[in-house]
Design a protein around this motif. Structure first.
Motif, PDB file in Angstrom:
ATOM      1  N   ARG A 225     -33.430  -9.344  -4.493  1.00  0.00           N
ATOM      2  CA  ARG A 225     -33.479  -8.647  -3.212  1.00  0.00           C
ATOM      3  C   ARG A 225     -34.578  -9.196  -2.295  1.00  0.00           C
ATOM      4  O   ARG A 225     -34.935  -8.553  -1.322  1.00  0.00           O
ATOM      5  CB  ARG A 225     -33.687  -7.152  -3.437  1.00  0.00           C
ATOM      6  CG  ARG A 225     -32.529  -6.501  -4.150  1.00  0.00           C
ATOM      7  CD  ARG A 225     -32.725  -5.010  -4.254  1.00  0.00           C
ATOM      8  NE  ARG A 225     -31.603  -4.348  -4.861  1.00  0.00           N
ATOM      9  CZ  ARG A 225     -30.505  -3.958  -4.224  1.00  0.00           C
ATOM     10  NH1 ARG A 225     -30.383  -4.170  -2.941  1.00  0.00           N
ATOM     11  NH2 ARG A 225     -29.535  -3.343  -4.863  1.00  0.00           N
TER      12      ARG A 225
ATOM     13  N   GLU B 241     -26.716  -1.268   4.618  1.00  0.00           N
ATOM     14  CA  GLU B 241     -25.570  -0.883   3.800  1.00  0.00           C
ATOM     15  C   GLU B 241     -25.631  -1.478   2.390  1.00  0.00           C
ATOM     16  O   GLU B 241     -25.159  -0.887   1.435  1.00  0.00           O
ATOM     17  CB  GLU B 241     -24.254  -1.329   4.461  1.00  0.00           C
ATOM     18  CG  GLU B 241     -24.032  -0.818   5.854  1.00  0.00           C
ATOM     19  CD  GLU B 241     -24.728  -1.678   6.908  1.00  0.00           C
ATOM     20  OE1 GLU B 241     -24.889  -2.888   6.720  1.00  0.00           O
ATOM     21  OE2 GLU B 241     -25.124  -1.109   7.934  1.00  0.00           O
ATOM     22  N   GLY B 242     -26.186  -2.664   2.264  1.00  0.00           N
ATOM     23  CA  GLY B 242     -26.282  -3.338   0.971  1.00  0.00           C
ATOM     24  C   GLY B 242     -27.451  -2.861   0.129  1.00  0.00           C
ATOM     25  O   GLY B 242     -27.637  -3.314  -0.999  1.00  0.00           O
TER      26      GLY B 242
ATOM     27  N   ARG C 122     -33.848  -4.662   0.951  1.00  0.00           N
ATOM     28  CA  ARG C 122     -34.094  -6.100   0.982  1.00  0.00           C
ATOM     29  C   ARG C 122     -35.520  -6.323   1.448  1.00  0.00           C
ATOM     30  O   ARG C 122     -36.010  -5.621   2.333  1.00  0.00           O
ATOM     31  CB  ARG C 122     -33.119  -6.786   1.934  1.00  0.00           C
ATOM     32  CG  ARG C 122     -33.483  -8.203   2.223  1.00  0.00           C
ATOM     33  CD  ARG C 122     -32.515  -9.306   1.875  1.00  0.00           C
ATOM     34  NE  ARG C 122     -31.510  -9.130   0.884  1.00  0.00           N
ATOM     35  CZ  ARG C 122     -31.516  -9.766  -0.305  1.00  0.00           C
ATOM     36  NH1 ARG C 122     -32.496 -10.559  -0.638  1.00  0.00           N
ATOM     37  NH2 ARG C 122     -30.535  -9.610  -1.127  1.00  0.00           N
TER      38      ARG C 122
END
Length: 89
Positions: free
Chosen positions: A43, A61-62, A65
Motif C-alpha cells: 500500500r 475506494e481501494g 494508500r
C-alpha cells in the motif's frame, strides 16, 4: 481539488487523511510499524526520486494508500489550500 505529490502523481484532497514529515514522524515506534505494515501490504507508493521528505496517507475506494514524496510537508499543505481555509475562519 487535487494535490500534486510529485512524479506526475496527484490525489484528491478529500482523500487525504494526513501529511507527515518523514524524518520526525518515523522516529516513533508506532509510525515505523504503520509504515512497515503498509509496505508489506503493498500500500506504499514512492513518488520520490530524491531524498523523501514527507508521506501522505490517503483513503479511497481501494482502501488506504501511503505516498512517499520528496516535497516538504509545508509545500504540500499549501497546495491543499487547507492553510488558506484556516486563515479565513
Amino acid at each position: 481539488m487535487f494535490l500534486h505529490l510529485g512524479q506526475n502523481t496527484v490525489v484528491r484532497t478529500d482523500a487525504v487523511v494526513g501529511i507527515f514529515d518523514i524524518e520526525t514522524a518515523s522516529v516513533g515506534k508506532i509510525t515505523r510499524q504503520f509504515l512497515s505494515r503498509a509496505e508489506e501490504e503493498l500500500r506504499v507508493t514512492n513518488v520520490s526520486q530524491d531524498l523523501p521528505k514527507s508521506f501522505v496517507v490517503c483513503l479511497d475506494e481501494g482502501g488506504m494508500r501511503v505516498y512517499i514524496s520528496q516535497i516538504s510537508t509545508a509545500t504540500l499543505r499549501r497546495r491543499t489550500g487547507f492553510v488558506e481555509d484556516l486563515a479565513k475562519d
